[in-house]
Scaffold this motif. Structure first.
Motif, short mmCIF file in Angstrom:
data_model
loop_
_atom_site.label_atom_id
_atom_site.label_comp_id
_atom_site.label_asym_id
_atom_site.label_seq_id
_atom_site.Cartn_x
_atom_site.Cartn_y
_atom_site.Cartn_z
N GLU A 170 0.82 -1.22 0.00
CA GLU A 170 0.00 0.00 0.00
C GLU A 170 0.85 1.26 0.00
O GLU A 170 0.35 2.34 -0.27
CB GLU A 170 -0.90 0.01 1.25
N HIS A 171 2.14 1.11 0.33
CA HIS A 171 3.00 2.28 0.47
C HIS A 171 4.39 1.96 -0.06
O HIS A 171 4.94 0.91 0.28
CB HIS A 171 3.09 2.62 1.97
N ALA A 172 4.94 2.85 -0.89
CA ALA A 172 6.27 2.62 -1.45
C ALA A 172 7.24 3.67 -0.93
O ALA A 172 6.87 4.85 -0.74
CB ALA A 172 6.20 2.68 -2.97
N PHE A 173 8.47 3.24 -0.68
CA PHE A 173 9.53 4.11 -0.17
C PHE A 173 10.79 3.93 -1.01
O PHE A 173 10.99 2.88 -1.62
CB PHE A 173 9.90 3.73 1.27
N LEU A 174 11.65 4.92 -0.97
CA LEU A 174 12.97 4.79 -1.58
C LEU A 174 13.89 5.87 -1.02
O LEU A 174 13.42 6.85 -0.42
CB LEU A 174 12.88 4.89 -3.11
N ASP A 175 15.18 5.67 -1.20
CA ASP A 175 16.19 6.68 -0.88
C ASP A 175 16.90 7.05 -2.17
O ASP A 175 17.14 6.18 -3.01
CB ASP A 175 17.24 6.13 0.09
N VAL A 176 17.25 8.32 -2.29
CA VAL A 176 17.98 8.76 -3.48
C VAL A 176 19.02 9.80 -3.07
O VAL A 176 18.74 10.64 -2.20
CB VAL A 176 17.01 9.31 -4.56
N ALA A 177 20.20 9.71 -3.68
CA ALA A 177 21.26 10.69 -3.35
C ALA A 177 20.82 12.08 -3.83
O ALA A 177 20.28 12.23 -4.92
CB ALA A 177 22.56 10.29 -4.03
N GLU A 178 21.08 13.06 -2.99
CA GLU A 178 20.57 14.40 -3.30
C GLU A 178 21.22 15.00 -4.55
O GLU A 178 20.68 15.96 -5.11
CB GLU A 178 20.78 15.35 -2.11
N ASP A 179 22.35 14.42 -5.02
CA ASP A 179 22.97 14.93 -6.25
C ASP A 179 22.58 14.10 -7.49
O ASP A 179 23.13 14.32 -8.57
CB ASP A 179 24.50 14.95 -6.09
N ASN A 180 21.63 13.19 -7.34
CA ASN A 180 21.22 12.34 -8.47
C ASN A 180 19.97 12.95 -9.13
O ASN A 180 18.84 12.49 -8.93
CB ASN A 180 20.95 10.91 -7.99
N ALA A 181 20.21 13.99 -9.94
CA ALA A 181 19.09 14.76 -10.51
C ALA A 181 18.20 13.89 -11.40
O ALA A 181 16.97 14.05 -11.39
CB ALA A 181 19.64 15.94 -11.30
N ALA A 182 18.80 12.96 -12.15
CA ALA A 182 18.00 12.13 -13.06
C ALA A 182 17.02 11.27 -12.27
O ALA A 182 15.83 11.19 -12.58
CB ALA A 182 18.92 11.26 -13.91
N ALA A 183 17.53 10.62 -11.21
CA ALA A 183 16.66 9.73 -10.43
C ALA A 183 15.60 10.53 -9.68
O ALA A 183 14.43 10.11 -9.61
CB ALA A 183 17.51 8.90 -9.46
N ILE A 184 15.97 11.68 -9.14
CA ILE A 184 14.98 12.50 -8.43
C ILE A 184 13.85 12.91 -9.39
O ILE A 184 12.67 12.83 -9.06
CB ILE A 184 15.66 13.72 -7.77
N ALA A 185 14.24 13.31 -10.60
CA ALA A 185 13.22 13.70 -11.59
C ALA A 185 12.34 12.51 -11.95
O ALA A 185 11.12 12.64 -12.07
CB ALA A 185 13.89 14.27 -12.83
N LEU A 186 12.97 11.34 -12.10
CA LEU A 186 12.19 10.13 -12.40
C LEU A 186 11.18 9.86 -11.29
O LEU A 186 9.99 9.65 -11.55
CB LEU A 186 13.14 8.93 -12.53
N TYR A 187 11.64 9.88 -10.04
CA TYR A 187 10.75 9.54 -8.93
C TYR A 187 9.63 10.57 -8.77
O TYR A 187 8.49 10.21 -8.52
CB TYR A 187 11.54 9.41 -7.62
N VAL A 205 27.37 12.05 0.86
CA VAL A 205 26.25 12.74 0.22
C VAL A 205 24.98 12.37 0.96
O VAL A 205 24.77 11.21 1.32
CB VAL A 205 26.14 12.31 -1.27
N ASP A 206 24.12 13.36 1.20
CA ASP A 206 22.85 13.10 1.89
C ASP A 206 21.91 12.28 1.01
O ASP A 206 21.94 12.41 -0.23
CB ASP A 206 22.14 14.41 2.24
N ALA A 207 21.05 11.52 1.65
CA ALA A 207 19.96 10.84 0.95
C ALA A 207 18.66 11.59 1.20
O ALA A 207 18.43 12.11 2.29
CB ALA A 207 19.81 9.41 1.46
N ILE A 208 17.84 11.64 0.15
CA ILE A 208 16.47 12.12 0.30
C ILE A 208 15.59 10.87 0.37
O ILE A 208 15.70 10.00 -0.50
CB ILE A 208 16.05 12.98 -0.91
N ALA A 209 14.77 10.79 1.41
CA ALA A 209 13.79 9.69 1.50
C ALA A 209 12.50 10.15 0.83
O ALA A 209 12.07 11.29 1.03
CB ALA A 209 13.54 9.33 2.95
#
Ligand SMILES: CC(C)(COP(=O)(O)OP(=O)(O)OC[C@H]1O[C@@H](n2cnc3c(N)ncnc32)[C@H](O)[C@@H]1OP(=O)(O)O)[C@@H](O)C(=O)NCCC(=O)NCCS
Length: 137
Positions: A87-104, A127-131
């Motif tokens: 029912e709920h999806a989570f992920l972590d992404v590096a704050e400098d990974n612009a392509a993945a952040i845009a995808l998510y 590098v920080d992760a964005i949850a």
């Protein structure tokens, strides 16, 4: 896909972070909670525990990037996980990974927290992760 095929695509895609080895993929997929979807062009690995699912990695081989494959792959694992009760999806992404952040973001994910210094880059740079999270389906 075999663990070796996953490692091959991962190594081609990950230029900023350490790619995962075939042994690491094999170990990850040896527990009953972790699943994969996709093919040698683009694949995702996720862990599903009751109603929560977490994306562990997604990678598109550079020869096939910007063709919508990662977006399709996200939709595929979302629907598979939802069919299994997630029912709920989570992920972590590096704050400098612009392509993945845009995808998510394009897949409906929103920021729900930060993990300071979560990723270790070469030369010891952290590098920080964005949850991020979203509801399923
Ligand atoms: C992130 C990644 C999986 C995207 O794969 P992809 O198959 O090229 O992505 P898609 O073609 O499905 O793109 C979907 C959307 O994501 C965004 N996006 C993807 N790549 C982007 C880029 N390089 N720059 C900006 N936005 C990007 C766009 O919004 C894109 O939609 P659009 O093409 O209509 O503008 C790929 O770049 C990759 O493998 N990177 C290395 C591994 C990685 O960082 N994985 C994620 C962390 S685990």
């Amino acid at each position: 896909m075999t663990p070796a095929q996953m490692a091959e695509t991962h190594a081609a895609a990950f230029t900023e972070a350490r790619p995962w080895s075939a042994d690491e993929f094999e170990a990850l997929l040896s527990n009953r909670f972790t699943h994969q979807t996709g093919d040698r062009r683009c694949f995702a690995v996720y862990t599903l525990i009751t109603e929560q699912v977490e994306l562990l990695t997604i990678a598109t081989h550079p020869d096939f990037q910007r063709q919508g494959l990662a977006k399709q792959c996200m939709e595929l694992w979302h629907s598979k996980a939802a069919a299994q009760g997630a029912e709920h999806a989570f992920l972590d992404v590096a704050e400098d990974n612009a392509a993945a952040i845009a995808l998510y973001r394009s897949c409906g994910y929103v920021t729900c927290g930060f993990r300071r210094g979560y990723y270790l880059r070469e030369a010891g740079v952290r590098v920080d992760a964005i949850a991020m999270e979203r509801a399923l389906p």
